[in-house]
Design an enzyme around this catalytic site. Structure first.
Site, PDB file in Angstrom:
ATOM      1  N   ASP A 114       0.846  -1.200   0.000  1.00 43.05           N
ATOM      2  CA  ASP A 114       0.000   0.000   0.000  1.00 43.05           C
ATOM      3  C   ASP A 114       0.884   1.254   0.000  1.00 43.05           C
ATOM      4  O   ASP A 114       0.662   2.198  -0.749  1.00 43.05           O
ATOM      5  CB  ASP A 114      -0.886   0.061   1.258  1.00 43.05           C
ATOM      6  CG  ASP A 114      -1.841  -1.115   1.394  1.00 43.05           C
ATOM      7  OD1 ASP A 114      -3.048  -0.909   1.263  1.00 43.05           O
ATOM      8  OD2 ASP A 114      -1.378  -2.242   1.632  1.00 43.05           O
ATOM      9  N   THR A 185      -6.921  -4.621   0.704  1.00 48.74           N
ATOM     10  CA  THR A 185      -5.712  -5.006   1.447  1.00 48.74           C
ATOM     11  C   THR A 185      -5.918  -6.294   2.241  1.00 48.74           C
ATOM     12  O   THR A 185      -5.033  -7.149   2.291  1.00 48.74           O
ATOM     13  CB  THR A 185      -5.269  -3.859   2.377  1.00 48.74           C
ATOM     14  OG1 THR A 185      -5.048  -2.699   1.578  1.00 48.74           O
ATOM     15  CG2 THR A 185      -3.989  -4.193   3.112  1.00 48.74           C
TER      16      THR A 185
HETATM   17 MG    MG Z   1      -6.369   0.865   0.057  1.00 50.06          MG
END
Ligand code: MG
Ligand code: AMP
Ligand code: MG
Length: 376
Positions: A114, A185
């Site tokens: 990320d 995620t």
């Molecule tokens: Mg994200």
């Protein structure tokens, strides 16, 4: 890329290449095996402050354990100007940091993928569009990034598009780019890799008008199962009133109702909304980008999420691509989300997205009052 090319085409064309590069970073980090997972901080209350960064020490490659740079859990609106140094581009910002009054900590993870994907996208786009506001999920980027993470070429297919009249003379100061560097995620950490997308949405004024959805693990299963080796990853994009690319828009089948929703952020209210719509099937997958892809490719009729958990960076890009195919995305009250730079990040009214040909108002009318009241 000629400066005479309309700004919206340049923004989307550059977002396609930036998202594709970020997708490669996401795959590389997974292959290396050290995801560097942190749980995002959950706070209530809000604050705002202005942070200015000075010059940063030169670093060739940022170490993944550099938490000062990489583990910011708040979101910021940043205007980024970064001079190039030999071999390394620097993301340097005058930043307004703003902690959200509503954060939802459940299953809210951040990985090195990320963080790195966001730094790639911010560095790439801010270099080309220094006056545009960029808001990324993972906070400000004060770090230098490897030079090969900074991509400034443009997708030629997007540049060939005819620019819709209403977007011909936009001012870069009215543009906000919403970046979700890795949507899904939870699924990424669990190995459900096809759920993962990179989202770059372009808003002009209040409205989401351009969107890029990159799916880094498209074709992954086929490759893993030893099928014909096809290119890994794909990039879908759309401009409202202008057209779409990277996929074939398809309507969902008639005579049934297939809903898609969260697989990792469900609540009793989320479930109550689904039940009220009397689905034939509910497909639970990760990521707002992935769920909207199901709508535009005809695999589901509606994406229903009666929760305040999604943020503007989750919906801006998918909304633009969806509208470009004739679909709609609103909150559960039927109101459109706004995407200007001062808007609070949480989508507190929930998400109802419907594909081409669906009667969006029918879905709204079917939702129970109790569900709507939970989303005020
Ligand atoms: Mg994200
Ligand atoms: P999902 O459909 O659960 O994959 O969520 C879509 C997007 O919204 C993802 O980026 C999630 O991280 C975010 N999201 C949804 N619900 C929550 C929540 N309760 N807390 C944090 N993020 C959420
Ligand atoms: Mg997301």
């Amino acid at each position: 890329m000629a400066q005479s090319t309309p700004l919206i085409l340049r923004l989307v064309a550059s977002s396609v290449t930036a998202a594709t590069r970020a997708g490669k970073i996401i795959r590389d980090i997974m292959s290396e095996g050290d995801l560097g997972i942190v749980e995002k901080v959950c706070t209530t209350g809000s604050w705002s402050s202005t942070v200015s960064t000075g010059s940063l020490a030169h670093k060739d490659i940022l170490s993944s354990s550099d938490s000062a740079c990489c583990s910011k859990s708040h979101s910021v609106s940043s205007r980024i100007v970064k001079p190039q140094k030999e071999g390394v581009a620097k993301s340097e910002s005058s930043v307004v940091a703003r902690r959200n009054p509503n954060t939802f900590g459940k299953n809210d993870l951040q990985t090195e993928a990320d963080r790195s994907a966001q730094r790639c996208i911010l560095a790439s786009l801010s270099q080309q569009f220094p006056e545009v506001t960029i808001i990324g999920e993972e906070g400000p980027s004060f770090c230098e990034v490897p030079s090969d993470w900074v991509v400034t070429d443009s997708d030629p297919e997007v540049l060939k598009m005819a620019c819709p009249a209403y977007l011909q003379n936009i001012d870069d100061k009215d543009v906000v780019i919403w970046v979700d560097p890795l949507d899904g995620t939870s699924e990424y950490t669990q190995g459900l890799l096809e759920h993962v997308t990179v989202l770059i949405g372009v808003a002009v004024g209040d409205r989401a008008v351009g969107g890029v959805i990159h799916q880094p693990y498209y074709n992954y299963k086929r490759q893993r199962e030893g099928g014909e080796v096809e290119e890994m990853g794909r990039t879908l994009w759309g401009i409202v009133g202008g057209g779409v690319g990277g996929f074939v828009p398809t309507s969902a089948p008639e005579g049934c109702r297939i809903l898609t929703t969260t697989r990792s952020h469900s609540t009793p209210v989320v479930q109550a909304a689904l039940d009220a719509l009397q689905p034939d099937e509910v497909i639970k997958v990760g990521g707002a980008g992935h769920k909207v892809m199901m709508l535009i490719e005809g695999k589901a009729h509606a994406y229903v999420f009666a929760s305040k958990g999604c943020k503007k960076w989750d919906t801006c890009a998918p909304e633009a691509v969806l509208i470009a195919t004739g679909g709609r995305l609103t909150d559960l009250h039927g109101d459109s989300y706004k995407y200007h730079k001062d808007i609070p990040h949480p989508n507190t009214g929930g998400v109802l997205a419907t594909g081409h040909g669906q009667d969006h108002d029918w879905y709204l009318a079917k939702l129970p009052d109790a569900v709507r009241q939970a989303l005020v």
